[in-house]
Design a protein around this motif. Structure first.
Motif, PDB file in Angstrom:
ATOM      1  N   ARG A 102      28.365  60.375  35.987  1.00 37.04           N
ATOM      2  CA  ARG A 102      28.739  61.758  36.282  1.00 37.04           C
ATOM      3  C   ARG A 102      27.507  62.516  36.756  1.00 37.04           C
ATOM      4  NH1 ARG A 102      33.668  62.404  37.180  1.00 37.04           N
ATOM      5  NH2 ARG A 102      33.523  64.611  36.626  1.00 37.04           N
ATOM      6  N   ARG A 108      28.618  72.277  35.486  1.00 35.47           N
ATOM      7  CA  ARG A 108      29.120  72.148  34.112  1.00 35.47           C
ATOM      8  C   ARG A 108      30.616  71.865  34.114  1.00 35.47           C
ATOM      9  NH1 ARG A 108      26.382  72.968  29.676  1.00 35.47           N
ATOM     10  NH2 ARG A 108      28.313  73.394  28.544  1.00 35.47           N
ATOM     11  N   ASP A 148      24.398  60.215  31.253  1.00 35.52           N
ATOM     12  CA  ASP A 148      25.582  59.507  31.733  1.00 35.52           C
ATOM     13  C   ASP A 148      25.478  59.395  33.245  1.00 35.52           C
ATOM     14  OD1 ASP A 148      28.025  58.540  32.487  1.00 35.52           O
ATOM     15  OD2 ASP A 148      29.211  60.118  31.520  1.00 35.52           O
ATOM     16  N   ASN A 196      22.156  68.055  28.089  1.00 33.45           N
ATOM     17  CA  ASN A 196      23.618  67.937  28.078  1.00 33.45           C
ATOM     18  C   ASN A 196      24.085  66.573  28.576  1.00 33.45           C
ATOM     19  OD1 ASN A 196      23.505  67.987  30.917  1.00 33.45           O
ATOM     20  ND2 ASN A 196      23.998  70.166  31.046  1.00 33.45           N
ATOM     21  N   ALA A 231      32.891  72.013  30.858  1.00 29.79           N
ATOM     22  CA  ALA A 231      32.607  73.146  29.981  1.00 29.79           C
ATOM     23  C   ALA A 231      32.092  74.294  30.820  1.00 29.79           C
ATOM     24  CB  ALA A 231      31.560  72.758  28.929  1.00 29.79           C
ATOM     25  N   THR A 257      29.521  78.972  24.370  1.00 26.39           N
ATOM     26  CA  THR A 257      28.957  77.617  24.440  1.00 26.39           C
ATOM     27  C   THR A 257      27.469  77.637  24.768  1.00 26.39           C
ATOM     28  OG1 THR A 257      29.595  77.460  26.754  1.00 26.39           O
ATOM     29  CG2 THR A 257      31.157  76.616  25.137  1.00 26.39           C
ATOM     30  N   LEU A 268      31.091  68.152  35.855  1.00 33.30           N
ATOM     31  CA  LEU A 268      30.404  67.006  35.266  1.00 33.30           C
ATOM     32  C   LEU A 268      30.622  66.909  33.766  1.00 33.30           C
ATOM     33  CD1 LEU A 268      26.969  67.204  37.140  1.00 33.30           C
ATOM     34  CD2 LEU A 268      29.037  65.921  37.787  1.00 33.30           C
ATOM     35  N   ILE A 269      30.876  68.050  33.120  1.00 35.71           N
ATOM     36  CA  ILE A 269      31.018  68.073  31.664  1.00 35.71           C
ATOM     37  C   ILE A 269      32.380  68.584  31.237  1.00 35.71           C
ATOM     38  CG2 ILE A 269      30.004  68.933  29.495  1.00 35.71           C
ATOM     39  CD1 ILE A 269      27.415  69.425  31.034  1.00 35.71           C
ATOM     40  N   PHE A 276      20.587  70.360  31.882  1.00 34.34           N
ATOM     41  CA  PHE A 276      20.565  69.310  32.897  1.00 34.34           C
ATOM     42  C   PHE A 276      19.152  68.754  33.099  1.00 34.34           C
ATOM     43  CE2 PHE A 276      24.299  71.792  34.120  1.00 34.34           C
ATOM     44  CZ  PHE A 276      25.226  70.795  34.396  1.00 34.34           C
ATOM     45  N   ARG A 306      23.520  65.088  31.526  1.00 35.99           N
ATOM     46  CA  ARG A 306      23.885  64.978  32.938  1.00 35.99           C
ATOM     47  C   ARG A 306      22.656  65.173  33.828  1.00 35.99           C
ATOM     48  NH1 ARG A 306      27.525  63.605  30.265  1.00 35.99           N
ATOM     49  NH2 ARG A 306      29.755  64.116  30.506  1.00 35.99           N
TER      50      ARG A 306
END
Length: 364
Positions: free
Chosen positions: A163, A350, A160, A83, A356, A28, A353-354, A112, A85
């Protein structure tokens, strides 16, 4: 006077899952952007917010305090590299954004946006009011830093704000525990110092005077406790709730004044970075105390040979005296492990909050 800059067996599976996701780095990967830096206008009486973020502009060498950093100042954000966030970082007493620039870069490299409020009365340019006055206002300053980013049309559309992550070190770690749902009182601090001032002297007295033994030490303790009893006579519990904050990391936090019941099961995922040779915030009275009580926290990284200043990266040059004694790395501590610690912090955010794994995380 009072300057202040979780794993059980049942929690082991959660930590193992995190480290497994961290190790899956490769699939990723986000191509690293340059790191932009800008200051956002203050809200109310707050100082400006320092922002680090992905940009396609070219970095240049810039001087920030005693540090030469590579940054793209006032550059436009590269929204496609974000990303989506935001992570807010709360510095320790007498601190600023620059001593956490390495962590900010690691976060930006993963997409970020990173915001630093400058805590009033408790920063490198304005250090005059550390302690309870700062502890009371710091969480609201974190929330207003989120507001400042949310009101900026260059950054707000790509983030977002439901988050948001939050990291804090030392006094900033105290702020982090508050953002995770912790409740503290000045009275708890007073009782801690009444019981443990000899064992945790730097926490209780700060940089005013060194700990010593004999009749001189007894006099110092008597004066310090008189001041503490005068200043910390309030048992009111202080709390702060910001529903936008969804994951928290506390690095070597000041924690002796928290009600443990408020942190038994924090409202958000909460992780700790600990330093085994911390002489400023002795672990058994601070991070270890909370970790022992918390049923859901994890110890994200432990550095057994590290002192209190290990998480300052880059480390401020030219400090001396008692401050140096409390912040300098103990003999045998290897700073080459810090990028791996930063990677674990990135991986935690990650994950929570995501959802991933981090592409740069490496276990120390």
């Amino acid at each position: 006077m009072f300057t202040l800059f979780c794993v059980s067996r049942r929690r082991a599976s959660a930590l193992s899952a995190l480290l497994a996701s961290v190790a899956l780095a490769a699939s990723t990967s986000i191509a690293h952007a340059a790191v932009g830096q800008i200051k956002l206008a203050a809200l109310g009486d707050d100082a400006s917010v320092t922002l680090f973020y992905p940009t396609d502009a070219t970095e240049q060498k810039v001087q920030r305090g005693p540090f030469e950093l590579s940054l793209a100042v006032d550059a436009p954000p590269a929204t496609a590299r974000s990303n989506g966030r935001l992570v807010v970082i709360s510095h320790g007493s007498g601190g600023n954004a620059w001593v956490h620039a390495d962590l900010a870069r690691a976060l930006v490299n993963e997409g970020f946006v990173v915001a630093f409020p400058l805590h009033r009365g408790d920063n490198s340019a304005d250090p005059g009011k550390p302690g309870p006055d700062s502890w009371k206002q710091r969480p609201a300053e974190v929330s207003r830093a989120i507001d400042a980013v949310a009101q900026d049309p260059r950054f707000a559309p790509g983030i977002d704000f439901n988050r948001v992550g939050m990291y804090g070190m030392s006094a900033g770690g105290h702020t982090a525990l508050s953002m995770a749902g912790g409740a503290w009182s000045p009275g708890n601090f007073r009782r801690h110092c009444e019981a443990h001032i000899d064992e945790d002297f730097a926490t209780c007295v700060g940089l005013i005077v060194r700990h010593s033994s004999g009749w001189v030490g007894a006099l110092k303790r008597w004066v310090a406790l008189a001041v503490i009893r005068s200043r910390f006579d309030d048992d009111t519990l202080h709390t702060h709730h910001d529903p936008r904050v969804a994951a928290v990391v506390a690095g070597v936090p000041a924690a002796s004044d928290f009600e443990l019941s408020s942190l038994t099961s924090p409202r958000v995922p909460l992780a700790f970075v600990t330093a085994g040779r911390d002489a400023w915030l002795v672990p058994k009275f601070h991070s270890e105390r909370v970790l022992a009580a918390c049923t859901t926290c994890i110890r994200l990284a432990d550095m057994p040979s590290a002192g209190h200043g290990a998480l300052l990266s880059p480390f401020p040059p030219g400090i001396s005296g008692l401050l140096a004694d409390l912040l300098n790395d103990p003999p045998g501590f290897d700073r080459s492990q810090l990028p791996a610690v930063d990677a674990r912090i990135v991986g935690f955010f990650r994950q929570h909050l995501i959802g991933a794994p981090a592409s740069t995380a490496v276990a120390p």
